[in-house]
Write a protein that holds these residues in place. Structure first.
Motif, PDB file in Angstrom:
ATOM      1  N   ALA A  51       0.809  -1.216   0.000  1.00 36.92           N
ATOM      2  CA  ALA A  51       0.000   0.000   0.000  1.00 36.92           C
ATOM      3  C   ALA A  51       0.840   1.262   0.000  1.00 36.92           C
ATOM      4  O   ALA A  51       0.331   2.348  -0.288  1.00 36.92           O
ATOM      5  CB  ALA A  51      -0.943  -0.003   1.203  1.00 36.92           C
ATOM      6  N   ASP A  52       2.147   1.145   0.346  1.00 37.32           N
ATOM      7  CA  ASP A  52       3.010   2.324   0.354  1.00 37.32           C
ATOM      8  C   ASP A  52       4.030   2.310  -0.776  1.00 37.32           C
ATOM      9  O   ASP A  52       4.975   3.093  -0.779  1.00 37.32           O
ATOM     10  CB  ASP A  52       3.717   2.461   1.706  1.00 37.32           C
ATOM     11  N   GLY A  53       3.839   1.403  -1.741  1.00 38.12           N
ATOM     12  CA  GLY A  53       4.725   1.370  -2.895  1.00 38.12           C
ATOM     13  C   GLY A  53       5.955   0.523  -2.725  1.00 38.12           C
ATOM     14  O   GLY A  53       6.787   0.469  -3.630  1.00 38.12           O
ATOM     15  N   GLY A  54       6.098  -0.151  -1.567  1.00 32.06           N
ATOM     16  CA  GLY A  54       7.218  -1.055  -1.371  1.00 32.06           C
ATOM     17  C   GLY A  54       7.030  -2.342  -2.144  1.00 32.06           C
ATOM     18  O   GLY A  54       6.057  -2.509  -2.885  1.00 32.06           O
ATOM     19  N   GLU A  55       7.965  -3.275  -1.960  1.00 29.81           N
ATOM     20  CA  GLU A  55       7.888  -4.533  -2.700  1.00 29.81           C
ATOM     21  C   GLU A  55       6.664  -5.333  -2.294  1.00 29.81           C
ATOM     22  O   GLU A  55       6.128  -5.184  -1.191  1.00 29.81           O
ATOM     23  CB  GLU A  55       9.158  -5.358  -2.439  1.00 29.81           C
ATOM     24  N   VAL A  56       6.241  -6.196  -3.215  1.00 30.14           N
ATOM     25  CA  VAL A  56       5.107  -7.062  -2.927  1.00 30.14           C
ATOM     26  C   VAL A  56       5.489  -8.061  -1.834  1.00 30.14           C
ATOM     27  O   VAL A  56       6.664  -8.340  -1.607  1.00 30.14           O
ATOM     28  CB  VAL A  56       4.637  -7.837  -4.175  1.00 30.14           C
ATOM     29  N   ALA A  57       4.456  -8.599  -1.181  1.00 34.63           N
ATOM     30  CA  ALA A  57       4.658  -9.638  -0.180  1.00 34.63           C
ATOM     31  C   ALA A  57       3.868 -10.864  -0.596  1.00 34.63           C
ATOM     32  O   ALA A  57       2.773 -10.747  -1.162  1.00 34.63           O
ATOM     33  CB  ALA A  57       4.194  -9.155   1.193  1.00 34.63           C
ATOM     34  N   PRO A  58       4.398 -12.069  -0.350  1.00 33.88           N
ATOM     35  CA  PRO A  58       3.636 -13.280  -0.695  1.00 33.88           C
ATOM     36  C   PRO A  58       2.281 -13.286  -0.004  1.00 33.88           C
ATOM     37  O   PRO A  58       2.165 -12.960   1.188  1.00 33.88           O
ATOM     38  CB  PRO A  58       4.536 -14.411  -0.189  1.00 33.88           C
ATOM     39  N   TYR A  59       1.266 -13.638  -0.762  1.00 33.05           N
ATOM     40  CA  TYR A  59      -0.093 -13.729  -0.237  1.00 33.05           C
ATOM     41  C   TYR A  59      -0.333 -15.145   0.252  1.00 33.05           C
ATOM     42  O   TYR A  59      -0.061 -16.108  -0.474  1.00 33.05           O
ATOM     43  CB  TYR A  59      -1.096 -13.369  -1.332  1.00 33.05           C
ATOM     44  N   GLN A  60      -0.824 -15.287   1.466  1.00 34.01           N
ATOM     45  CA  GLN A  60      -1.054 -16.613   2.016  1.00 34.01           C
ATOM     46  C   GLN A  60      -2.502 -17.010   1.825  1.00 34.01           C
ATOM     47  O   GLN A  60      -3.401 -16.401   2.403  1.00 34.01           O
ATOM     48  CB  GLN A  60      -0.701 -16.650   3.513  1.00 34.01           C
ATOM     49  N   HIS A  61      -2.721 -18.009   1.001  1.00 31.77           N
ATOM     50  CA  HIS A  61      -4.054 -18.534   0.740  1.00 31.77           C
ATOM     51  C   HIS A  61      -4.228 -19.821   1.523  1.00 31.77           C
ATOM     52  O   HIS A  61      -3.263 -20.533   1.813  1.00 31.77           O
ATOM     53  CB  HIS A  61      -4.215 -18.800  -0.768  1.00 31.77           C
ATOM     54  N   GLU A  62      -5.467 -20.121   1.883  1.00 29.78           N
ATOM     55  CA  GLU A  62      -5.730 -21.308   2.695  1.00 29.78           C
ATOM     56  C   GLU A  62      -5.309 -22.606   2.009  1.00 29.78           C
ATOM     57  O   GLU A  62      -5.086 -23.625   2.653  1.00 29.78           O
ATOM     58  CB  GLU A  62      -7.216 -21.375   3.042  1.00 29.78           C
ATOM     59  N   MET A  63      -5.181 -22.596   0.673  1.00 30.56           N
ATOM     60  CA  MET A  63      -4.782 -23.796  -0.053  1.00 30.56           C
ATOM     61  C   MET A  63      -3.294 -23.811  -0.381  1.00 30.56           C
ATOM     62  O   MET A  63      -2.832 -24.677  -1.102  1.00 30.56           O
ATOM     63  CB  MET A  63      -5.608 -23.930  -1.339  1.00 30.56           C
ATOM     64  N   GLU A  64      -2.538 -22.820   0.126  1.00 34.21           N
ATOM     65  CA  GLU A  64      -1.116 -22.725  -0.168  1.00 34.21           C
ATOM     66  C   GLU A  64      -0.264 -23.091   1.036  1.00 34.21           C
ATOM     67  O   GLU A  64      -0.676 -22.913   2.182  1.00 34.21           O
ATOM     68  CB  GLU A  64      -0.753 -21.289  -0.552  1.00 34.21           C
ATOM     69  N   ASP A  65       0.937 -23.560   0.765  1.00 31.43           N
ATOM     70  CA  ASP A  65       1.976 -23.628   1.779  1.00 31.43           C
ATOM     71  C   ASP A  65       2.686 -22.277   1.816  1.00 31.43           C
ATOM     72  O   ASP A  65       2.741 -21.564   0.807  1.00 31.43           O
ATOM     73  CB  ASP A  65       2.986 -24.731   1.438  1.00 31.43           C
ATOM     74  N   PRO A  66       3.255 -21.894   2.955  1.00 25.78           N
ATOM     75  CA  PRO A  66       3.988 -20.625   3.021  1.00 25.78           C
ATOM     76  C   PRO A  66       5.130 -20.598   1.998  1.00 25.78           C
ATOM     77  O   PRO A  66       5.784 -21.610   1.748  1.00 25.78           O
ATOM     78  CB  PRO A  66       4.519 -20.603   4.456  1.00 25.78           C
TER      79      PRO A  66
END
Length: 802
Positions: free
Chosen positions: A52-67
């Motif tokens: 939201a502040d223009g920094g790098e993206v962060a991995p999105y954690q979905h319930e069907m994903e492993d970290p």
């Protein structure tokens, strides 16, 4: 098996970075220099969310994903970034800055400096905060206007490309087979020709802006049993060949689509992700498709977890790779460590990895991502101070007036007037009662893949980002001299009838009632329409039919307006309502468009892309059926629709006359020319949709009673006429014969020039002569329409049905 030898790279002289070499040479050189791990890294994505502040993206954690540990992945590279804009509400300019920073990080981390492909959803517009929410694909179908859809797609593609997005996950080419399926709203309609013509136009528009269009879902997803999402598909090869596959053929051959997404479902026990005959034999070997095949989200893992055709993640990866899947989405699950282990054990040949990575890298080369000096700064941020996020904020407008005007035009052309006893257009009635759950819902016109519904609903504390006028607000604007009273009466799907009394009172005190009914879009049971929101019957959700009946009982004229994701049976209203106006999630400009149709400011122009059932049961069923699928004496169930495919009324009248046929006989490799006169005999401008249907009374295998083979929208001023000539190649009568090959058979056939599938105006009988002739995917797919005024001066270019 050993990895390729690591080499030192001088990026200023590397062949793969030099645009003066042809793409094949560049990619071959790059693959030869890559290690196995670097190749594998190009075959998966990571689901991320922009900062939201223009920094790098962060991995999105979905319930069907492993970290996912992004840092550890980037050293070997990364194939795709999944939905950097469409995961959380972020100012689009700051989202573009976030994507830019991330691409810089990816390029710096891998030794070849290869960026990732960023992909986004774009089924009802660019699915990001603040972007225009266009009508859903079912509304595209209702326009019967491919050039308009092409313009809309180009506008969507331009917005995506200027923010740094390379690939769009649209359009959906699934042909509706069961209206109970929740994803009907995402489809173009129930006829393969209509789906193909409209979807191809969308592909052309998106690709014209440099965005890779992704055809989905290949193939047969919409034919799942009982209309249940992800359910098995019971479909024979002939239905697949003649109904499901033609839109994909058209979009690849004529649209130039560069990506295909396989379906979740299995057909006769074969999951699409594991179907080598489909993904390689047909798609690549026969149709000569050269783009990428991407997995629907989590679908490779489903081969193990749901389908049971693989014994683990590694086997699932090997099975999909062998079938022809090139990229795992949305994130790395099976194409990472599990596939690496299978390769090391000799269970999967490395040649399959090379095949897939070559396709991926060729596409990256086409996009310019391998060029020396590739600039990660997207066009929207050039000239902006990128070191000051607050200066960046608000620098991008994705809901500009031109976008909204285009969204309004699509919405207006898509509204279908099903019935009118003369009440419409309304002449400024003094008292209007607007009754129903859609009257004051800002998101009533949005489909489940519109950003405010798909993502924004999880952030109710944040502004929606675009203007969403309600139907009540639009009616007050449209009828400024009228007293507009609004009563909900009921919710969309709740059981409560406590509001009926107030609704009935308002109706009795009004000169006209606008019944505002329909669906609420959502995901996986959180709505009445949308992905995972399947229904048992086509009765209006909740108690809306009871509310409608109560309004009809008042004796006040009732104009039914439906804002929905699928058609519904309307009970008594078919015979008793003053008028019925159908719209399919018409987007953010839908409410003003509906109000304009009610007042007569907007001429009704839409035609039904799906039939409207008379009864809530009896599914599955479409107009595209054989004689035994229609009403018969041997069944007490009558599937005849209330309003058939292609139906739509206007506020004017059209006369069809003077049919001529250039020859009574034509060879099975020839063509026939029809001509007739179309005249607007009313007092208003209007637009007729000339629909051409083929009827084959005797064939070697059972055929549908009729099927659409062409159409042309013809606008006419009052009193004006046009001579319309249609050149029809015999190829349009082809179908899959007994031997599994597509054939044009000799014999008598009919060509029906019609206003809808239930309203033939002129019929020509032609005899096909000569031997049975086999055709393939290179066959002619369109008739040619030429429209001229009585003087013979051309007023519209000849060409296909668009």
């Amino acid at each position: 098996m050993t990895d390729n030898v690591t080499v030192d790279i001088d990026s200023t002289t590397a062949i793969w970075n030099d645009p003066s070499y042809d793409l094949d040479t560049r990619v071959d050189a790059l693959i030869a220099a890559m290690t196995l791990d670097e190749k594998l890294a190009q075959l998966y994505g990571v689901w991320v969310g922009a900062s939201a502040d223009g920094g790098e993206v962060a991995p999105y954690q979905h319930e069907m994903e492993d970290p996912v540990d992004l840092e550890s992945l980037l050293e070997t590279g990364l194939g795709q970034l999944t939905r950097p804009f469409g995961t959380a509400p972020v100012d689009p300019a700051l989202g573009a800055l976030s994507l830019l920073r991330t691409q810089q990080r990816i390029v710096a981390a891998n030794r070849f400096g290869i960026p990732a492909v960023a992909h986004e959803e774009c089924l009802a517009g660019f699915a990001t905060w603040g972007a225009t929410a266009y009508p859903v694909p079912l509304s595209w179908g209702a326009t019967f206007d491919p050039p308009l859809v092409r313009r809309m797609a180009a506008a969507i593609g331009a917005d995506m490309r200027r923010l740094g997005v390379h690939q769009g996950l649209a359009p959906v080419l699934d042909v509706v087979r069961d209206l109970r399926w929740g994803r009907v709203e995402e489809t173009v309609g129930e006829d393969p020709y209509l789906v193909g013509a409209i979807a191809t136009a969308y592909v052309q528009g998106l690709e014209s802006e440099g965005v890779v269009a992704t055809l989905k879902h290949f193939a047969g997803y919409s034919a799942s049993r009982a209309g249940r999402n992800h359910a098995p598909v019971s479909m024979g090869p002939r239905e697949r060949a003649d109904v499901i596959l033609p839109p994909f053929e058209m979009a690849i051959r004529e649209g130039g689509a560069r990506s295909v997404m396989h379906a979740y479902t299995d057909t006769d026990g074969m999951p699409s992700a594991a179907d080598e005959e489909l993904l390689t034999g047909l798609l690549r070997d026969t149709w000569e498709f050269t783009g990428t095949v991407v997995a629907d989200y989590f679908a490779i893992a489903f081969l193990y977890a749901l389908h049971g055709v693989a014994g683990g993640w590694a086997e699932a990866a090997g099975t999909a790779l062998a079938a022809g899947v090139d990229v795992e989405l949305p994130t790395v699950k099976t194409f990472g460590a599990p596939l690496r282990a299978a390769l090391a054990a000799g269970e999967v040949p490395e040649a399959l990895v090379d095949r897939a990575v070559r396709r991926v890298l060729l596409q990256k080369a086409q996009l310019g991502l391998l060029d020396a000096g590739w600039d990660p700064v997207p066009p929207a941020l050039r000239g902006v101070d990128l070191d000051d996020p607050e200066a960046v904020r608000g620098a991008v407008d994705l809901d500009a007036p031109a976008n909204r005007a285009l969204a309004r035009q699509v919405a207006e052309e898509a509204i279908v007037l099903l019935h009118n006893d003369g009440t419409l257009p309304l002449a400024a009635p003094p008292r209007i009662a607007v009754v129903g759950p859609q009257a004051e819902s800002p998101t009533a016109g949005l489909g489940c893949y519109s950003f405010p519904v798909h993502v924004g609903s999880r952030y109710p504390e944040l502004p929606v980002g675009i203007g969403l006028p309600t139907l009540a607000e639009a009616l007050r604007t449209e009828f400024p001299g009228s007293d507009v009273r609004v009563v909900a009466g009921a919710s969309v799907d709740g059981p409560d009838t406590d509001g009926f009394a107030a609704a009935v009172e308002a109706a009795r005190d009004a000169d006209v009632v606008i019944a505002a009914l329909g669906d609420r879009a959502g995901l996986f049971g959180r709505g009445t329409s949308g992905e995972g929101c399947d229904v048992e019957s086509l009765a209006l959700p909740g108690v809306q039919q009871h509310l409608l009946d109560a309004l009809l009982d008042t004796g006040t004229p009732v104009v039914v307006t439906l804002v929905a994701g699928r058609p519904y049976a309307l009970g008594r209203a078919v015979d008793e309502a003053a008028a019925i106006v159908q719209s399919f999630f018409p987007g953010q400009e839908g409410s003003p468009a509906i109000a304009g149709v009610l007042s007569g400011r907007v001429e009704p122009q839409g035609r039904l892309p799906v039939s409207v059932p008379r009864r809530p049961g009896g599914q599955p069923g479409t107009y595209l059926t054989a004689r035994l699928g229609q009403a018969t004496d041997v069944s007490n169930l009558d599937p005849t629709p209330a309003y058939g495919f292609g139906h739509g009324l206007t506020y004017t009248r059209f006369d069809w006359s003077d049919l001529t046929v250039d020859r009574p006989e034509v060879q099975t490799d020839g063509e026939v020319r029809l001509a007739f006169t179309l005249r607007n005999t009313g007092e208003r401008w209007g637009s007729e949709v000339v629909q051409l249907y083929a009827h084959d009374p005797v064939a070697s295998v059972v055929q549908p009673v009729q099927r659409l083979v062409g159409f042309r929208r013809v606008p006419l001023d009052p009193g004006a006429s046009r001579r319309i000539e249609v050149t029809v190649p015999a190829d349009l009568f082809s179908f899959t014969g007994r031997d599994g090959r597509r054939v044009v058979e000799p014999g008598a056939v009919e060509l029906r020039l019609a206003a809808s599938s239930t309203d033939s105006r002129l019929v020509a009988t032609v005899e096909l002569r000569g031997p049975a002739r086999h055709v393939d995917h290179t066959r002619r797919m369109h008739p040619e329409f030429t429209v001229t005024p009585p003087t013979g001066e051309p007023v519209a270019p000849g060409g296909r049905a668009d």
